[in-house]
Design a protein around this motif. Structure first.
Motif, PDB file in Angstrom:
ATOM      1  N   ASP B 219      37.394  39.262  28.793  1.00  0.00           N
ATOM      2  CA  ASP B 219      38.298  39.372  30.013  1.00  0.00           C
ATOM      3  C   ASP B 219      38.193  40.706  30.816  1.00  0.00           C
ATOM      4  OD1 ASP B 219      39.632  37.143  29.312  1.00  0.00           O
ATOM      5  OD2 ASP B 219      41.345  38.076  28.383  1.00  0.00           O
ATOM      6  N   ARG B 220      37.623  41.669  30.222  1.00  0.00           N
ATOM      7  CA  ARG B 220      37.353  43.101  31.038  1.00  0.00           C
ATOM      8  C   ARG B 220      36.361  42.938  32.024  1.00  0.00           C
ATOM      9  NH1 ARG B 220      36.155  48.112  27.333  1.00  0.00           N
ATOM     10  NH2 ARG B 220      38.129  47.395  26.270  1.00  0.00           N
ATOM     11  N   ALA B 221      35.377  41.946  31.539  1.00  0.00           N
ATOM     12  CA  ALA B 221      34.258  41.869  32.540  1.00  0.00           C
ATOM     13  C   ALA B 221      34.465  41.197  33.860  1.00  0.00           C
ATOM     14  CB  ALA B 221      32.969  41.488  31.767  1.00  0.00           C
ATOM     15  N   ALA B 222      35.612  40.380  33.501  1.00  0.00           N
ATOM     16  CA  ALA B 222      35.998  39.581  34.510  1.00  0.00           C
ATOM     17  C   ALA B 222      37.314  40.136  35.365  1.00  0.00           C
ATOM     18  CB  ALA B 222      36.449  38.248  34.178  1.00  0.00           C
ATOM     19  N   TRP B 223      37.659  41.340  34.896  1.00  0.00           N
ATOM     20  CA  TRP B 223      38.667  41.845  35.584  1.00  0.00           C
ATOM     21  C   TRP B 223      38.536  42.849  36.774  1.00  0.00           C
ATOM     22  CZ3 TRP B 223      41.118  47.113  35.997  1.00  0.00           C
ATOM     23  CH2 TRP B 223      42.378  46.947  36.365  1.00  0.00           C
ATOM     24  N   ASP B 224      39.118  42.551  37.842  1.00  0.00           N
ATOM     25  CA  ASP B 224      38.789  43.243  39.281  1.00  0.00           C
ATOM     26  C   ASP B 224      39.140  44.842  38.991  1.00  0.00           C
ATOM     27  OD1 ASP B 224      38.331  44.164  41.685  1.00  0.00           O
ATOM     28  OD2 ASP B 224      39.747  42.863  42.853  1.00  0.00           O
ATOM     29  N   CYS B 225      38.027  45.765  38.988  1.00  0.00           N
ATOM     30  CA  CYS B 225      38.336  47.030  38.921  1.00  0.00           C
ATOM     31  C   CYS B 225      39.076  47.682  39.998  1.00  0.00           C
ATOM     32  CB  CYS B 225      37.055  47.829  38.334  1.00  0.00           C
ATOM     33  SG  CYS B 225      35.945  47.621  39.473  1.00  0.00           S
ATOM     34  N   TYR B 226      39.259  46.906  41.042  1.00  0.00           N
ATOM     35  CA  TYR B 226      39.613  47.454  42.287  1.00  0.00           C
ATOM     36  C   TYR B 226      41.099  47.368  42.596  1.00  0.00           C
ATOM     37  CZ  TYR B 226      34.584  48.935  43.264  1.00  0.00           C
ATOM     38  OH  TYR B 226      33.477  49.382  43.413  1.00  0.00           O
ATOM     39  N   GLN B 227      41.430  46.513  41.627  1.00  0.00           N
ATOM     40  CA  GLN B 227      42.892  46.069  41.747  1.00  0.00           C
ATOM     41  C   GLN B 227      44.073  47.190  41.131  1.00  0.00           C
ATOM     42  OE1 GLN B 227      43.235  42.313  39.877  1.00  0.00           O
ATOM     43  NE2 GLN B 227      44.378  43.128  38.190  1.00  0.00           N
ATOM     44  N   CYS B 228      45.051  47.410  41.771  1.00  0.00           N
ATOM     45  CA  CYS B 228      45.833  48.546  41.421  1.00  0.00           C
ATOM     46  C   CYS B 228      46.703  48.102  39.951  1.00  0.00           C
ATOM     47  CB  CYS B 228      46.698  48.884  42.374  1.00  0.00           C
ATOM     48  SG  CYS B 228      47.856  50.093  41.726  1.00  0.00           S
ATOM     49  N   ASN B 229      46.751  48.772  39.100  1.00  0.00           N
ATOM     50  CA  ASN B 229      47.503  48.636  37.819  1.00  0.00           C
ATOM     51  C   ASN B 229      48.570  49.625  37.421  1.00  0.00           C
ATOM     52  OD1 ASN B 229      48.585  46.730  35.585  1.00  0.00           O
ATOM     53  ND2 ASN B 229      46.657  47.723  34.361  1.00  0.00           N
ATOM     54  N   LEU B 230      49.229  50.186  38.464  1.00  0.00           N
ATOM     55  CA  LEU B 230      49.907  51.360  38.177  1.00  0.00           C
ATOM     56  C   LEU B 230      51.354  51.024  38.128  1.00  0.00           C
ATOM     57  CD1 LEU B 230      48.190  54.006  40.465  1.00  0.00           C
ATOM     58  CD2 LEU B 230      48.099  53.721  38.160  1.00  0.00           C
ATOM     59  N   ASP B 231      52.194  51.786  37.280  1.00  0.00           N
ATOM     60  CA  ASP B 231      53.695  51.659  37.223  1.00  0.00           C
ATOM     61  C   ASP B 231      53.993  53.229  37.067  1.00  0.00           C
ATOM     62  OD1 ASP B 231      56.176  51.581  36.459  1.00  0.00           O
ATOM     63  OD2 ASP B 231      55.976  50.155  34.837  1.00  0.00           O
ATOM     64  N   ILE B 232      54.389  53.496  38.295  1.00  0.00           N
ATOM     65  CA  ILE B 232      54.973  54.969  38.261  1.00  0.00           C
ATOM     66  C   ILE B 232      56.414  55.199  38.259  1.00  0.00           C
ATOM     67  CG2 ILE B 232      54.721  56.941  39.707  1.00  0.00           C
ATOM     68  CD1 ILE B 232      52.310  55.522  40.771  1.00  0.00           C
ATOM     69  N   VAL B 233      56.830  56.175  37.574  1.00  0.00           N
ATOM     70  CA  VAL B 233      58.148  56.454  37.395  1.00  0.00           C
ATOM     71  C   VAL B 233      58.147  57.872  37.743  1.00  0.00           C
ATOM     72  CG1 VAL B 233      60.078  56.824  35.916  1.00  0.00           C
ATOM     73  CG2 VAL B 233      58.879  54.549  35.756  1.00  0.00           C
ATOM     74  N   LEU B 234      59.249  58.152  38.531  1.00  0.00           N
ATOM     75  CA  LEU B 234      59.221  59.800  38.940  1.00  0.00           C
ATOM     76  C   LEU B 234      60.847  60.036  39.019  1.00  0.00           C
ATOM     77  CD1 LEU B 234      59.818  60.461  42.084  1.00  0.00           C
ATOM     78  CD2 LEU B 234      57.692  59.585  42.364  1.00  0.00           C
TER      79      LEU B 234
END
Lengths: 138, 390
Positions: B219-234
C-alpha cells in the motif's frame, strides 16, 4: 476544623442538617432564628469565626433574609458563604435569597448529597467534596 | 444521632406544633386581623410540613400542606378567615395528631390512611377553590441558579486533549485547546498546516500525529506522498478571537475546547479524577456566585462572600498542593490564598468582568478522537534548542 452555623427554627431540621454536616467532618453549631444567629456571630473571636452558614428562610423574630443582610454588613471576618434552605421552590424565592446576599439556595428537605457537596465546595474542603461525590457513585 | 433519634425529635416537635396551632387558631378567632398571630400560626404549620418532608409520611404531609396553603392565603389576605375555615383546620390537625400517634407507636403511618388524608386535604382546599387563585410563578426547574444539568460524557473534555500536558500549564488563567485536521489536498491549495500551527498566537504546546495509519507493505507504494496526513493539537493562552483570526482560512477544519476546565481539574498521578458530579456542582455554584456578584451592588460584604466562595471553589479543583495549602491557611479568612496565583488573578478581576467558570465546557468542543495518544513534550524549550544546536 471548619465551623458551620445551622440556623433554623425547626429542631428536627437543625438536627438533620447538623447530623449530615458533622458526619462530613465539620464542627457545627446552631441558632433558632436570625437574632440568635447574629448573637452567635458577634460572639465569635478570630479563628472561631464561622466558615459557612446554613440558613432557613422562614423563622420567628428575624427571618433568614434579614439575617443574611445583617451578616453582609459586618466586617470581612464574617463574609463566609451562606447556603439558604427553604421549602419554597419558586424563582422569586431564589431571587430574594440572592438579593439578600446568600451564596446558593437549596430546597427543603435538602438531600444529603446536595447539602454536603454544596457545603464542601463552598468551604473549599476538597477532600470532603471528593468523598461526597465518590459516595454518590457507589 | 441515628434515624430513631431524628424520628423521636420529629414526634416531639410535631406535637409542639399541633399544640401551638390549636392555641393560635383560638387566638386568631378572637383577633382575625392580627398579622402577627396569623404569621405565627402559619409558621407552626409551615414547620410541621417542612419536618414531614424529611420522612416518607405522605398522608400527614398532604394534610399539613393543604393547611399551609390555606393559611398562606389567609395571612396574605387573599382568603378571608372564617369559623368554618377554622373548624376545618382544627379537624385536619386532630387527624394529624392521630397520624403522629401512629408514627410514634409504629414508626410509620398505617397503609389505609390515604383515604381520610385525601378527604381532609380536599376539605381544606375547597376553601381555596372559591377564592382568588394565587399567581403561579415559574417552576424551579427553569431557574438556572439551582438547575441541575445532567452531565454526560460529551460535556467532558474530548479525548484528544489528553495529547496535551495540561497540568503543565495549570498556572495559566485561561487555556484554549484546538484540534486542526488539515484537508488531504491542502498542499495543493498553497496551505502550510505545520507553519500555521507553529505560528499560532500564544502557543503553549503543540502535538502532531498522523491523521490515519501510515500505509504498510504494498500500500505504501500506491500511497500519494503529497497528500496531507496531519492531525495537529495545540493549546494557547491567547484570546479566542485572536486564535480564531489566525485560523480563519481553515476554520471548518478546526475544532475547539476550552481547556481551562481540564487545567483546573487535572488530577495528579495517583489521585482520583474529579468526578462529573463534582464538576457539575462546581459549575452550578459558580453560576450562583456570578448571579450574586451581579446583584451585589455596593454591598462589600456580599462581594466579599462571593469572592470567598469562588476562591474556595477553585481550591476544590486544585490537587494535593491546593489542599495542603488550605490546611495551612484558613480559607480566605484574610484574603485570597497567597500560595495560588491563579486564584489571586481570578479574584482580582471579579468586579469588572463576570468570572469565568474554570470548568465550563464550550458548546463548540469538538468530537472526541477515538484513540488517545500518549503525552509527550510539545514545544522545544530554549534550553532544549540550545542542546540540540550544540
Amino acid at each position: 476544623m471548619y465551623r458551620i452555623l445551622v440556623v433554623d427554627d425547626a429542631a428536627t431540621v437543625r438536627m438533620y442538617h447538623r447530623k449530615l454536616l458533622s458526619d462530613a467532618g465539620w464542627h457545627t453549631d446552631e441558632a433558632l432564628n436570625g437574632v440568635e444567629a447574629l448573637e452567635r456571630v458577634h460572639a465569635q473571636e478570630g479563628d472561631e469565626a464561622f466558615d459557612l452558614y446554613v440558613v432557613d428562610v422562614n423563622m420567628p423574630r428575624m427571618d433568614g433574609y434579614s439575617f443574611v443582610r445583617e451578616l453582609r454588613r459586618l466586617g470581612p471576618r464574617h463574609q463566609a458563604p451562606v447556603v439558604m434552605v427553604s421549602t419554597e421552590a419558586q424563582r422569586q424565592d431564589v431571587d430574594a435569597a440572592l438579593d439578600a446576599g446568600a451564596n446558593t439556595y437549596l430546597v427543603k428537605p435538602a438531600q444529603p448529597l446536595d447539602l454536603v457537596l454544596s457545603a464542601a465546595l463552598l468551604l473549599g474542603d476538597r477532600d470532603a467534596a471528593l468523598v461526597a461525590a465518590q459516595g454518590a457513585r457507589t | 444521632m441515628n434515624q430513631t433519634d431524628l424520628l423521636d425529635q420529629f414526634v416531639i416537635e410535631a406535637r409542639e406544633c399541633l399544640e401551638a396551632i390549636g392555641k393560635r387558631l383560638l387566638d386568631v378567632e378572637q383577633d382575625p386581623d392580627n398579622d402577627e398571630l396569623l404569621n405565627d400560626l402559619f409558621r407552626s404549620v409551615h414547620t410541621l410540613k417542612g419536618n414531614c418532608g424529611l420522612f416518607e409520611f405522605k398522608p400527614l404531609e398532604r394534610v399539613v400542606h393543604a393547611g399551609e396553603d390555606l393559611l398562606d392565603r389567609v395571612r396574605h389576605r387573599t382568603l378571608a378567615y372564617s369559623a368554618e375555615l377554622a373548624d376545618a383546620l382544627l379537624e385536619a390537625m386532630d387527624y394529624s395528631a392521630q397520624l403522629i400517634d401512629q408514627i410514634e407507636r409504629h414508626g410509620r403511618i398505617d397503609s389505609n390512611a390515604d383515604a381520610r388524608s385525601i378527604a381532609h386535604a380536599s376539605a381544606l382546599r375547597s376553601f381555596v377553590c372559591g377564592s382568588e387563585p394565587a399567581p403561579s410563578p415559574a417552576p424551579l426547574a427553569a431557574v438556572p441558579v439551582i438547575a441541575r444539568v445532567p452531565v454526560s460524557s460529551e460535556d467532558l473534555a474530548p479525548s484528544w486533549t489528553s495529547r496535551l500536558d495540561l497540568a503543565a500549564v495549570a498556572s495559566k488563567l485561561s487555556v484554549l485547546a484546538l484540534r486542526y485536521l488539515p484537508e488531504v489536498g491542502c498542499f495543493f491549495k498553497g496551505e502550510d498546516p505545520w507553519r500555521l500551527a507553529r505560528t499560532a498566537p500564544g502557543l503553549l504546546q503543540l502535538h502532531v500525529a498522523s491523521a490515519s495509519a501510515w500505509p504498510q507493505g504494498e500500500d505504501r507504494a500506491a500511497w500519494d506522498c503529497y497528500q496531507c496526513n496531519l492531525d495537529i493539537v495545540l493549546c494557547t493562552d491567547a484570546p479566542r478571537s485572536e486564535v480564531e483570526a489566525h485560523f480563519c482560512c481553515v476554520a471548518e477544519q478546526v475544532t475547539w475546547c476550552d481547556a481551562t476546565a481540564n487545567v483546573g481539574v487535572a488530577a495528579p498521578p495517583g489521585e482520583p479524577a474529579v468526578s462529573p458530579l463534582l464538576r457539575q456542582r462546581v459549575a452550578v455554584l459558580w453560576s450562583d456566585q456570578c448571579e450574586l456578584l451581579a446583584r451585589a451592588g455596593d454591598s462589600a460584604g456580599t462581594v466579599g462572600a462571593a469572592r470567598r466562595a469562588l476562591s474556595n471553589l477553585l481550591g476544590c479543583l486544585d490537587g494535593p498542593a491546593g489542599s495542603a495549602a488550605r490546611c495551612r491557611h484558613r480559607p480566605c479568612s484574610s484574603g485570597p490564598d497567597p500560595t495560588r496565583w491563579r486564584s489571586r488573578s481570578s479574584l482580582s478581576r471579579l468586579r469588572p468582568r463576570r468570572p469565568r467558570c474554570p470548568i465550563a465546557t464550550s458548546s463548540r468542543c469538538c468530537r472526541a478522537s477515538k484513540t488517545a495518544l500518549p503525552l509527550r513534550p510539545r514545544r522545544c524549550s530554549r534550553s532544549a534548542r540550545k542542546r540540540s544546536t550544540a
